[in-house]
Design a protein around this motif. Structure first.
Motif, PDB file in Angstrom:
ATOM      1  N   GLU A 197       0.841  -1.184   0.000  1.00  0.00           N
ATOM      2  CA  GLU A 197       0.000   0.000   0.000  1.00  0.00           C
ATOM      3  C   GLU A 197       0.879   1.237   0.000  1.00  0.00           C
ATOM      4  N   THR A 198       0.423   2.272  -0.714  1.00  0.00           N
ATOM      5  CA  THR A 198       1.165   3.523  -0.815  1.00  0.00           C
ATOM      6  C   THR A 198       0.276   4.673  -0.365  1.00  0.00           C
ATOM      7  N   PRO A 199       0.867   5.813   0.026  1.00  0.00           N
ATOM      8  CA  PRO A 199       0.050   6.953   0.463  1.00  0.00           C
ATOM      9  C   PRO A 199      -0.860   7.454  -0.646  1.00  0.00           C
ATOM     10  N   GLY A 200      -2.091   7.766  -0.293  1.00  0.00           N
ATOM     11  CA  GLY A 200      -3.026   8.359  -1.236  1.00  0.00           C
ATOM     12  C   GLY A 200      -3.774   7.382  -2.106  1.00  0.00           C
ATOM     13  N   ALA A 201      -3.448   6.091  -2.031  1.00  0.00           N
ATOM     14  CA  ALA A 201      -4.136   5.114  -2.873  1.00  0.00           C
ATOM     15  C   ALA A 201      -5.476   4.750  -2.248  1.00  0.00           C
ATOM     16  N   GLU A 202      -6.528   4.659  -3.080  1.00  0.00           N
ATOM     17  CA  GLU A 202      -7.842   4.294  -2.582  1.00  0.00           C
ATOM     18  C   GLU A 202      -7.944   2.802  -2.294  1.00  0.00           C
ATOM     19  N   SER A 203      -7.083   2.004  -2.896  1.00  0.00           N
ATOM     20  CA  SER A 203      -7.089   0.569  -2.668  1.00  0.00           C
ATOM     21  C   SER A 203      -5.646   0.079  -2.680  1.00  0.00           C
ATOM     22  N   THR A 204      -5.474  -1.212  -2.463  1.00  0.00           N
ATOM     23  CA  THR A 204      -4.145  -1.805  -2.450  1.00  0.00           C
ATOM     24  C   THR A 204      -3.488  -1.648  -3.811  1.00  0.00           C
ATOM     25  N   GLU A 205      -2.278  -1.061  -3.834  1.00  0.00           N
ATOM     26  CA  GLU A 205      -1.591  -0.804  -5.094  1.00  0.00           C
ATOM     27  C   GLU A 205      -1.085  -2.095  -5.732  1.00  0.00           C
ATOM     28  N   VAL A 206      -0.439  -2.946  -4.940  1.00  0.00           N
ATOM     29  CA  VAL A 206       0.141  -4.183  -5.451  1.00  0.00           C
ATOM     30  C   VAL A 206      -0.477  -5.337  -4.678  1.00  0.00           C
ATOM     31  N   SER A 207      -1.007  -6.299  -5.396  1.00  0.00           N
ATOM     32  CA  SER A 207      -1.558  -7.495  -4.783  1.00  0.00           C
ATOM     33  C   SER A 207      -1.093  -8.701  -5.585  1.00  0.00           C
ATOM     34  N   LEU A 208      -0.293  -9.544  -4.955  1.00  0.00           N
ATOM     35  CA  LEU A 208       0.156 -10.796  -5.566  1.00  0.00           C
ATOM     36  C   LEU A 208      -0.697 -11.904  -4.954  1.00  0.00           C
ATOM     37  N   PRO A 209      -1.728 -12.364  -5.662  1.00  0.00           N
ATOM     38  CA  PRO A 209      -2.739 -13.219  -5.034  1.00  0.00           C
ATOM     39  C   PRO A 209      -2.312 -14.642  -4.741  1.00  0.00           C
ATOM     40  N   GLY A 210      -1.147 -15.068  -5.174  1.00  0.00           N
ATOM     41  CA  GLY A 210      -0.721 -16.430  -4.874  1.00  0.00           C
ATOM     42  C   GLY A 210       0.724 -16.657  -5.247  1.00  0.00           C
ATOM     43  N   VAL A 211       1.641 -16.412  -4.300  1.00  0.00           N
ATOM     44  CA  VAL A 211       3.065 -16.645  -4.519  1.00  0.00           C
ATOM     45  C   VAL A 211       3.574 -17.540  -3.397  1.00  0.00           C
ATOM     46  N   SER A 212       4.716 -18.153  -3.634  1.00  0.00           N
ATOM     47  CA  SER A 212       5.279 -19.036  -2.623  1.00  0.00           C
ATOM     48  C   SER A 212       5.653 -18.239  -1.384  1.00  0.00           C
ATOM     49  N   GLN A 213       5.621 -18.908  -0.254  1.00  0.00           N
ATOM     50  CA  GLN A 213       5.934 -18.262   1.006  1.00  0.00           C
ATOM     51  C   GLN A 213       7.360 -17.723   1.009  1.00  0.00           C
ATOM     52  N   GLU A 214       8.304 -18.473   0.458  1.00  0.00           N
ATOM     53  CA  GLU A 214       9.696 -18.033   0.417  1.00  0.00           C
ATOM     54  C   GLU A 214       9.854 -16.769  -0.421  1.00  0.00           C
ATOM     55  N   LEU A 215       9.165 -16.722  -1.579  1.00  0.00           N
ATOM     56  CA  LEU A 215       9.267 -15.553  -2.447  1.00  0.00           C
ATOM     57  C   LEU A 215       8.653 -14.326  -1.775  1.00  0.00           C
ATOM     58  N   ALA A 216       7.520 -14.492  -1.106  1.00  0.00           N
ATOM     59  CA  ALA A 216       6.883 -13.368  -0.424  1.00  0.00           C
ATOM     60  C   ALA A 216       7.766 -12.821   0.689  1.00  0.00           C
ATOM     61  N   LEU A 217       8.406 -13.703   1.441  1.00  0.00           N
ATOM     62  CA  LEU A 217       9.290 -13.256   2.518  1.00  0.00           C
ATOM     63  C   LEU A 217      10.523 -12.560   1.954  1.00  0.00           C
ATOM     64  N   ALA A 218      11.021 -13.055   0.817  1.00  0.00           N
ATOM     65  CA  ALA A 218      12.159 -12.395   0.189  1.00  0.00           C
ATOM     66  C   ALA A 218      11.796 -10.981  -0.250  1.00  0.00           C
ATOM     67  N   LEU A 219      10.616 -10.812  -0.843  1.00  0.00           N
ATOM     68  CA  LEU A 219      10.155  -9.481  -1.236  1.00  0.00           C
ATOM     69  C   LEU A 219       9.993  -8.580  -0.023  1.00  0.00           C
ATOM     70  N   ARG A 220       9.384  -9.094   1.025  1.00  0.00           N
ATOM     71  CA  ARG A 220       9.170  -8.291   2.229  1.00  0.00           C
ATOM     72  C   ARG A 220      10.482  -7.784   2.812  1.00  0.00           C
TER      73      ARG A 220
END
Length: 536
Positions: free
Chosen positions: A155-178
């Motif tokens: 989420e970014t400032p001023g956005a009315e909804s979630t800017e980026v949504s990855l609806p199904g990625v591996s747990q390892e990849l999501a943690l790496a991005l985070r």
């Protein structure tokens, strides 16, 4: 930031390897993930896209479909064959749309930003710099856990909804991005390494490193109590009333088939005591349902301080992890409902920049901390250093109550007097109207007593409420616009109202002395002009 970008970036950050530990006969081996290459959704995400897309379609069109029972009446006219064929057609269309979306969906890290490409008919290219990210979320519904998948959001400032949504990625990849976004987005030089062990806790989203400080763990009993004291019980009651009104004939048939109607009739034979008991049972059931929903939503909730950001984890069916950057917090709101005041329970919401001038949903998209007691109010200073609840508030003018009393009473008393004089048969009804008027005037008095404001060390507190209390807190340096509102009535009594526009929305301090209003606005303008940086 929207739009395309060059295929190569001179300032590209090195790919972040995340260590995946897997037990083998020779020990452990490491599989790095290169975030600079194009990544796609997991294959199983296609199934979830179909399910979520169908649920979203039903949710968005439920009122239009079920309004006045027209949709259900239409279904009654359909035979089983037509219903099955229509369902299969809708399913095939949903699968086709989801397959196209899944095939075109891809993302990667480009320098100091994340780039996302998606679309069905229209291709969209989105690029967001890490410095703009204010909220990172990971969600793992129960049906994701067997496949080791999560939903990743930004989420970014001023956005009315979630800017980026990855609806199904591996747990390892999501943690790496985070972790990569945490480092590249201003993590104050933290260089800690994060390891992931899926076998250690395969059923939930992994937590962060051991250096995180646990600052709040309310326990499941407090989380259940949060559902009792929160205002969601009235939302549940509204939805239940709408469902009963729309499908009353079906519900009546179902009640009669299981024998509940006979039980209700026997209870009503006891007169008003039976009716009161039945209503009380219904109210208790609504509150218990609200408590159960809160328990499911926040199950095992914990809040950790990671230095540059805060991490909250909780949820039973949908295990959610929410990261919020400390310097992206623009204010706080402390809530205490009427029932919460009786049992001494609060909940806190961390505010962030929003594109909406007026706040619509006070808790939907914000950083919510449930289950707080008086001893937990130190969390306010932990989230926002220098913030603390003032011991007393400055009241607003009595003219607030006087003006509302006169505007409400004058027309009601005039109409009541005319009806009393010309329609003598309605005098009993007019007596009831006068009783209601007294109740309304008392509620106005309660509202006036709850209003208050205070400025302590550059932090402004605004309090309002009726039976519960809401306290908004923000630094005067965060004010983007300030205005002194003066009407002829205000000028006649040397009063004014102050309207302040903040990154998270608009707040008002009504009916205060004009000198206090001018001083508050001047202090806000001075603090904003001399502030070294704005956290937006």
């Amino acid at each position: 930031m929207r739009g395309g970008c060059a295929s190569t970036c001179s300032n590209r950050l090195p790919s972040l390897p995340i260590t995946r530990k897997t037990a083998t006969s020779k020990g452990r081996f490491v599989t790095p993930i290169d975030l600079n290459t194009w990544q796609r959704l997991a294959p199983m995400a296609l199934l979830f896209l179909v399910i979520n897309g169908g649920a979203k379609f039903v949710r968005e069109n439920l009122y239009a479909f079920a309004g006045a029972g027209a949709g259900f009446a239409f279904l009654d006219r359909l035979g089983l064959r037509e219903f099955v064929l229509g369902g299969l057609l809708a399913l095939l269309v949903g699968i086709l749309v989801a397959a196209i979306y899944h095939r075109r969906f891809r993302f990667r890290i480009e320098g100091d930003a994340i780039r996302l490409r998606r679309g069905i008919i229209e291709n969209k290219d989105l690029r967001i710099r890490f410095a703009r990210v204010q909220n990172v979320g990971l969600s793992q519904p129960f049906y994701f856990r067997p496949f080791g998948l999560v939903r990743f959001t930004l989420e970014t400032p001023g956005a009315e909804s979630t800017e980026v949504s990855l609806p199904g990625v591996s747990q390892e990849l999501a943690l790496a991005l985070r972790d990569h976004i945490a480092r590249a987005g201003g993590a104050a030089g933290r260089e800690a390494e994060y390891d992931v062990d899926p076998e250690a806790a395969p059923a939930e989203v992994q937590t962060e490193a051991s250096d995180a400080t646990l600052i709040h763990a309310p326990g499941n009993l407090r989380l259940f109590a949060h559902g009792l004291v929160s205002n969601q019980v009235w939302l549940i009651a509204g939805v239940a009333a709408w469902l009963f009104g729309t499908m009353w004939e079906r519900i009546e048939q179902w009640i009669g088939s299981i024998g509940v109607s006979a039980l209700v009739q026997r209870i009503l034979e006891f007169g008003w005591t039976g009716a009161a008991g039945l209503i009380l049972l219904l109210v208790i059931s609504l509150f218990v349902l609200s408590g159960v929903l809160s328990f499911v939503r926040f199950h095992d909730f914990i809040l950790r301080d990671l230095g540059d950001r805060f991490l909250s984890i909780g949820g039973l069916l949908d295990r959610r992890e929410q990261n919020i950057r400390r310097r992206k917090l623009t204010g706080l709101t402390l809530y205490q409902t009427a029932l919460g005041r009786l049992i001494g329970q609060w909940y806190l919401i961390g505010k962030q920049a929003s594109s909406k001038e007026f706040e619509v949903d006070p808790s939907g998209k914000h950083f919510l901390i449930p289950g707080m007691r008086r001893g937990d109010l130190h969390l306010i200073g932990r989230l926002m250093p220098g913030f603390s609840v003032p011991e007393s508030m400055r009241p607003i003018s009595r003219r607030f109550r006087t003006l509302l009393w006169s505007r409400i009473s004058a027309p009601v008393l005039l109409l009541t007097a005319l009806a009393w004089w010309y329609l003598s048969e309605t005098r009993l009804l007019m007596g009831g109207v006068l009783v209601i008027l007294l109740v309304v005037l008392w509620l106005v008095h309660r509202s006036w007593r709850c209003w208050g404001w205070q400025v302590v060390d550059g932090v402004c507190w605004i309090q309002q409420g009726l039976f519960g209390l809401r306290r908004d807190a923000f630094e005067l340096a965060m004010v983007q616009q300030a205005a002194v509102v003066s009407t002829p009535y205000f000028r006649r009594h040397d009063l004014a109202s102050v309207r302040l526009v903040l990154p998270q929305g608009q707040v008002t301090v009504p009916f205060i002395a004009r000198s206090d209003a001018v001083e508050l606005v001047n202090r806000a303008v001075l603090a904003a002009e001399t502030s070294r940086a704005h956290r937006v």
